[in-house]
Design an enzyme around this catalytic site. Sequence first.
Site, mmCIF file in Angstrom:
data_model
loop_
_atom_site.group_PDB
_atom_site.id
_atom_site.type_symbol
_atom_site.label_atom_id
_atom_site.label_comp_id
_atom_site.label_asym_id
_atom_site.label_seq_id
_atom_site.Cartn_x
_atom_site.Cartn_y
_atom_site.Cartn_z
ATOM 1 C CG HIS A 94 -6.024 -0.032 -3.880
ATOM 2 N ND1 HIS A 94 -5.455 -0.214 -2.630
ATOM 3 C CD2 HIS A 94 -6.959 -1.000 -4.002
ATOM 4 C CE1 HIS A 94 -6.039 -1.231 -2.041
ATOM 5 N NE2 HIS A 94 -6.950 -1.735 -2.840
ATOM 6 N NE ARG B 39 -3.464 -2.324 2.825
ATOM 7 C CZ ARG B 39 -3.118 -3.473 3.409
ATOM 8 N NH1 ARG B 39 -1.888 -3.630 3.891
ATOM 9 N NH2 ARG B 39 -3.993 -4.462 3.525
ATOM 10 N NE ARG C 121 -3.335 -3.895 -1.338
ATOM 11 C CZ ARG C 121 -2.676 -4.623 -0.446
ATOM 12 N NH1 ARG C 121 -1.363 -4.655 -0.474
ATOM 13 N NH2 ARG C 121 -3.321 -5.328 0.474
ATOM 14 C CG HIS D 276 -5.747 -9.237 1.714
ATOM 15 N ND1 HIS D 276 -6.010 -9.488 0.382
ATOM 16 C CD2 HIS D 276 -5.647 -7.878 1.809
ATOM 17 C CE1 HIS D 276 -6.074 -8.348 -0.275
ATOM 18 N NE2 HIS D 276 -5.859 -7.377 0.556
ATOM 19 C CE1 TYR E 147 -6.987 -4.531 -2.765
ATOM 20 C CE2 TYR E 147 -8.447 -5.823 -1.378
ATOM 21 C CZ TYR E 147 -7.730 -4.666 -1.618
ATOM 22 O OH TYR E 147 -7.773 -3.647 -0.719
ATOM 23 C CE LYS F 267 -5.966 -1.156 5.301
ATOM 24 N NZ LYS F 267 -7.298 -1.371 4.702
#
Length: 302
Positions: free
Chosen positions: A248, A151, A251, A274, A283, A175
């Site tokens: 994105h 990211r 990605r 993820h 995705y 994250k």
Amino acid sequence: MARVLGAYERHLSAERNLSAHSVRAYLSDLTQLGVHLGRRSVTDWAEVDLRALRSWLANQQTRGQQRSSVQRRAAAVRVFYRWLHQTGQVSINPAQTLRSPRTPKRLPATVEQGEADRMLTGAGENAAADDSPVGRRDAAMLEMLYATGIRVSELCGLDLGDVDPGRGTIRVLGKGNKERTVPMGAPARRALDAWLAVRAELASVDTSGRVADAVFVGERGARIDPRVVRRIVHRALNAAGAPDLGPHGLRHAMATHLLEGGADLRSVQELLGHSSLATTQLYTHVTQDRLRAAFKQAHPRA
């Protein structure tokens, strides 16, 4: 109600370790809910019932909000009221049975392999032509984004100590402060080496903190801003004649091209960071040609 939101903001930042962007999104949704409730003369979160929450979501849809936005706001309310209930601030959780509108699953647009090649080739040629630190930095960032699928926030957060040149990997803090190791390809390693060789020409001499350790810095020497990176990616995609999907999109393209090359979904999940395989599936998509080839190869009655 504002006091409770302040405490919730501290909970999201300190205890759940959410990014500043995520915290702002949660608080923005709940602030809008508070405004809606105020119009209904509701001044305490404990006075809210399921009907009031449904009326807010219905109001969002009436005003033309996308289903995905309404879905996100419903999720924000459910998480908020779960926290209120767990901390004893409400005796009943009215959001427990709050449903979100279903959103249709669509295959997202992506950057084709040829378009990605043109973008990266163009960035490399520009860097070679002007031979400036900024050109080398931009080329390295583009190569890194496409090669690793990280990211923008993760790219901007990279420190020099996160790069392992010998193994050709980077350590990424994603994250929820989840750490993962991601490999780089040879072109990305070469572009990164070329940038690091001239990085000192832009990096500020700063011994006060992590700014001096940043892999990518701006023209003033501080850690590069995510908005600058997004502008660079948009400009490079436009120059290559590729869809302007932003960072994105790179990605997503990385994940899609890995699958088209034969990578398994679990590996792509690990690379993207993820926690759920279902998120990875949203995705990525596989070309119809590859699906047909797999069917003919594997099915006994093909």
